[in-house]
Motif scaffolding. Structure first.
Motif, short mmCIF file in Angstrom:
data_model
loop_
_atom_site.label_atom_id
_atom_site.label_comp_id
_atom_site.label_asym_id
_atom_site.label_seq_id
_atom_site.Cartn_x
_atom_site.Cartn_y
_atom_site.Cartn_z
N UNK A 551 -11.46 -3.87 -5.01
CA UNK A 551 -10.41 -4.85 -5.34
C UNK A 551 -9.12 -4.15 -5.73
N UNK A 552 -7.99 -4.88 -5.52
CA UNK A 552 -6.71 -4.33 -5.95
C UNK A 552 -6.17 -3.31 -4.99
N UNK A 553 -5.38 -2.45 -5.50
CA UNK A 553 -4.75 -1.44 -4.70
C UNK A 553 -3.33 -1.86 -4.35
N UNK A 554 -2.61 -0.97 -3.73
CA UNK A 554 -1.23 -1.25 -3.33
C UNK A 554 -1.04 -0.75 -1.90
N UNK A 555 -0.11 -1.45 -1.22
CA UNK A 555 0.32 -1.01 0.10
C UNK A 555 1.73 -0.49 -0.03
N UNK A 556 1.99 0.55 0.70
CA UNK A 556 3.35 1.09 0.75
C UNK A 556 3.80 1.08 2.20
N UNK A 557 5.04 0.57 2.40
CA UNK A 557 5.65 0.58 3.72
C UNK A 557 6.71 1.66 3.70
N UNK A 558 6.57 2.61 4.62
CA UNK A 558 7.45 3.77 4.63
C UNK A 558 8.25 3.76 5.92
N UNK A 559 9.56 3.78 5.77
CA UNK A 559 10.47 3.82 6.92
C UNK A 559 10.86 5.28 7.09
N UNK A 560 10.32 5.93 8.13
CA UNK A 560 10.55 7.35 8.33
C UNK A 560 12.00 7.60 8.67
N UNK A 561 12.47 8.70 8.30
CA UNK A 561 13.83 9.08 8.56
C UNK A 561 14.79 8.56 7.53
N UNK A 562 14.28 7.89 6.51
CA UNK A 562 15.12 7.40 5.42
C UNK A 562 14.33 7.51 4.14
N UNK A 563 14.97 7.15 3.08
CA UNK A 563 14.28 7.19 1.79
C UNK A 563 13.79 5.80 1.40
N UNK A 564 13.60 4.97 2.38
CA UNK A 564 13.15 3.60 2.08
C UNK A 564 11.64 3.60 2.03
N UNK A 565 11.11 3.33 0.86
CA UNK A 565 9.67 3.11 0.68
C UNK A 565 9.53 1.92 -0.24
N UNK A 572 -5.76 -9.89 -1.54
CA UNK A 572 -6.77 -10.13 -0.51
C UNK A 572 -6.70 -9.05 0.55
N UNK A 573 -6.52 -7.84 0.08
CA UNK A 573 -6.53 -6.66 0.94
C UNK A 573 -5.36 -6.63 1.92
N UNK A 574 -4.25 -7.26 1.57
CA UNK A 574 -3.07 -7.19 2.45
C UNK A 574 -1.80 -7.38 1.63
N UNK A 575 -0.69 -7.00 2.25
CA UNK A 575 0.61 -7.18 1.62
C UNK A 575 1.66 -7.32 2.74
N UNK A 576 2.73 -8.12 2.47
CA UNK A 576 3.78 -8.35 3.48
C UNK A 576 5.10 -7.83 2.96
N UNK A 577 5.85 -7.25 3.90
CA UNK A 577 7.18 -6.71 3.59
C UNK A 577 8.20 -7.41 4.50
N UNK A 578 9.15 -8.16 3.93
CA UNK A 578 10.09 -9.01 4.70
C UNK A 578 11.45 -8.34 4.83
N UNK A 579 12.00 -8.49 6.03
CA UNK A 579 13.36 -8.05 6.31
C UNK A 579 14.12 -9.27 6.83
N UNK A 580 15.09 -9.84 6.11
CA UNK A 580 15.71 -11.13 6.47
C UNK A 580 16.58 -11.06 7.73
N UNK A 581 17.17 -9.95 8.06
CA UNK A 581 18.06 -9.90 9.22
C UNK A 581 18.03 -8.52 9.80
N UNK A 582 17.50 -8.43 10.98
CA UNK A 582 17.37 -7.14 11.62
C UNK A 582 18.72 -6.63 12.04
N UNK A 583 18.92 -5.39 11.86
CA UNK A 583 20.15 -4.74 12.27
C UNK A 583 19.78 -3.38 12.83
#
Length: 655
Positions: A551-565, A572-583
């Motif tokens: 149970x528990x835990x964390x997900x990390x979304x890593x955008x390579x080539x930048x310092x965005x993490x 429930x074994x998942x996590x969502x990361x939203x980006x409102x406007x793609x550029x």
């Protein structure tokens, strides 16, 4: 003239009327010469009828005069203890009274009393009695039984020059002859001489006493070096010595029963006889005698006391050793070597177990023997000693027992081996089997599996050479090193093997690779590693998910080539990361990683990557977006926006 006539008349009348007495007789007892001090009796007698008269004894020249009235015809005069004053002639006269008239007899004849001093024969004695030793002092005592003391004793050698006189106030005198020699040999007599009333008297010579001089040599002393029983082949010295002044003689050493006889002249008081490398022929009693010559005479000492020479073969203590040093493993072969340092080879070695039934003998022509005990067991344990026996000149000899060597039998179990299935890291919650095995013939023991640092400990009896220990659903508490030990009972004794080499059990939480999906209005749902195209201006959502029972835990979304993490907890074994406007700045590679903490340990999954491409929308989409934009933005921004859009459209060729 008238007077003459008157005398004649009276005489005639007297003759006419007189009693004529006869001349008395006189005698003495004892007859002859008298000894000074002797008693003498002088008897006067007369033959007459006119008894009852008086006898008178008169010394002719001297003062002695005695009268004695007797009713008989005789009288005896006693003179006790005569001396020289009593010497002389004696006469008797008898006088009696008849009719009132006195009548005298004529004088008797004379009897002579002669006095002499008769000295007894002196006695003579010698100290010491018997043969006198050369150089010894001799005392010869002369004594006499007499009252006439104060005389002179003379000791005279019958044939020789010795003559000595000595005056003594007693009845004896002692003559000393110091350090006698052969010149003093011979017969000796004593004589006593004394002076009494101006007269010299000498006694007879005494009996003879014989002085015999001899050289009495003392009994020599004898001693051996070394003292006591001798060892075959040993050298022995026998010393003869004598205490005498007569040196320069010959010592003779004689074996009482045997052929040994040796003589040696010595100017000293002792001599040493050496007998090299003795054997049984030299056994027996030995005596010394000393012989010397003095004044052309030969003299021998008595035989010395006996000293015994006893020869034996003294065998040394054998040495004993084992080829194992004492500690022996069950079933091992053992060799015990007995050896001895002696010239008497060809004997028998005997190996004896101190408390046990083992006893073996082995004849050897050398100085050692090897005893083999194959496949030892506990009955062979104990102390062992060697003894050596040999026969020399028909006699049997045995050595002392050797020192002891101990055989200790032990069961040395080998080190068990241990292995884990599966090999390597074990996943949390999985099943593990740890097998212990040992290579030994002593089966039917117990295997014990022990966690080195931990509470796990299990034992298992096995009739084979191995045992398996199962751990279901391992956890971190099962991690660590494990060792096996084997224990078995043989002949009522417990034996344990060494511990096995440790084997490690490492438990890991193995996480699956997360899945990554992108959702965008115009793109739809895209999952997996293949890339996704997102229309510029669209919103898009990354969903990271994983199949895990933690149970528990964390997900990390890593955008390579930048310092965005960006990190979000897993729900429930998942996590969502939203980006409102793609550029265009969102274009690139995105990775999902899962991280969970289990029992204070952090575990991270592998990365799941997805590439995102940002594209310009078509005209329709563009107009629609423009309308939407005007709805949302103020008028003052319209010019800026249109300018930017035209420039962008020109660059991307969107029509």
């Amino acid at each position: 003239m008238f007077q003459l006539l008157l005398f004649l008349l009276i005489t005639m009348l007297f003759i006419y009327f007189s009693v004529i007495l006869p001349k008395p007789s006189i005698s003495k007892s004892p007859v002859g010469e008298l000894t000074w001090g002797q008693d003498v009796s002088i008897t006067c007698s007369i033959s007459t009828q006119h008894l009852g008269g008086t006898f008178t004894l008169q010394q002719s020249s001297g003062s002695f005069r005695k009268s004695q009235t007797s009713s008989t015809n005789s009288a005896t005069f006693n003179i006790p203890q005569v001396t020289f004053s009593n010497e002389g002639s004696y006469q008797c006269q008898y006088q009696t009274r008849i009719s009132s008239r006195d009548f005298r007899s004529p004088q008797s004849d004379s009897v002579r009393v002669s006095i002499s001093v008769i000295l007894p024969k002196p006695s003579i004695s010698m100290i010491p009695v018997g043969n006198v030793t050369w150089g010894q002092t001799v005392s010869i005592t002369c004594s006499i039984s007499t009252q006439h003391l104060g005389g002179t004793f003379t000791l005279q050698q019958s044939s020789g020059s010795f003559r000595k006189s000595q005056t003594s106030s007693t009845n004896s005198v002692t003559f000393n002859i110091p350090q006698v020699n052969f010149n003093n040999e011979g017969s000796y007599q004593c004589q006593y001489q004394t002076r009494i009333s101006g007269r010299e008297f000498s006694s007879p010579q005494s009996d003879s006493i014989r002085l015999s001089v001899t050289v009495i040599l003392p009994k020599p002393s004898i001693s051996t070096t070394p003292v006591g029983q001798l060892t075959w082949g040993q050298d022995v010295s026998i010393t003869c010595s004598i205490s005498t002044q007569h040196l320069g003689g010959t010592f003779t050493l004689q074996q009482s029963s045997g052929s040994f006889r040796k003589s040696q002249i010595s100017s000293a008081t002792s001599v040493t006889f050496n007998i090299t490398e003795v054997n049984f022929n030299n056994e027996g009693l030995y005596q010394c005698q000393y012989q010397t010559r003095i004044s052309s005479q030969d003299f021998r000492s008595p035989q010395s006391d006996s000293v015994g020479v006893s020869v034996t073969v003294i065998l040394p203590n054998p040495t004993i050793s084992t080829n194992t040093g004492g500690a022996v493993t069950w079933g091992q072969d053992v060799s015990i070597t007995c050896s001895i340092s002696t010239q008497h080879l060809g004997g028998t070695f005997t190996l004896q177990q101190s408390s046990g039934s083992f006893r073996k003998s082995q004849t050897s022509s050398t100085n050692s023997a090897v005893f083999r005990i194959p496949e030892v067991n506990f009955s062979n344990e104990g102390l062992y000693q060697c003894q050596y026996h040999t026969r020399v000149s028909g006699r049997d000899f045995s050595s002392p027992q050797s020192s002891s060597v101990r055989i200790s039998v032990t069961l040395i179990l080998p080190k068990p081996s241990v292995f884990v299935i599966p090999v390597g890291k074990v996943t949390w919650g999985h099943h593990v089997s740890i097998t212990c095995s040992i290579s030994t013939q002593h089966l039917g023991g117990t295997f014990t599996l022990q966690q080195t640092s931990g509470s796990f400990r299990k034992s298992q009896t096995s009739s084979t050479n191995s045992a398996s220990f199962n751990i279901t659903q391992v956890t971190f508490s099962n991690e660590g090193s494990y060792q096996c030990q084997y224990q078995t009972r043989v002949s009522s004794r417990d034996f344990s093997s060494p511990e096995s080499d440790p084997v490690g059990l490492s438990v890991a939480v193995t996480l699956q690779q997360p899945s990554i999906c992108l959702t965008s209005p115009n793109t739809g749902l895209v999952c997996g590693p293949e890339g996704a195209e997102v229309i510029r201006g669209d919103d898009f959502v990354f969903t990271c998910s994983i199949s895990s029972h933690f149970p528990g835990g964390v997900f990390s979304l890593i955008f390579s080539g930048s310092n965005i993490t960006e990190t979000k907890p897993a729900i429930n074994n998942s996590a969502s990361f939203s980006f409102p406007e793609a550029d265009y700045e969102h274009q690139g590679n995105y990775s999902c990683v899962y991280e969970v903490v289990v029992v204070s340990r952090t575990f991270t999954s592998t990365f799941t990557a997805m590439s995102v491409t940002i594209k310009k929308a078509g005209l329709k989409l563009y107009l629609s977006k423009t309308y939407d934009w005007f709805e949302n933005y103020p008028e003052k921004q319209i010019y800026l926006w249109v300018s930017n859009e035209l420039r962008a459209s020109s660059e991307n060729h969107y029509y």
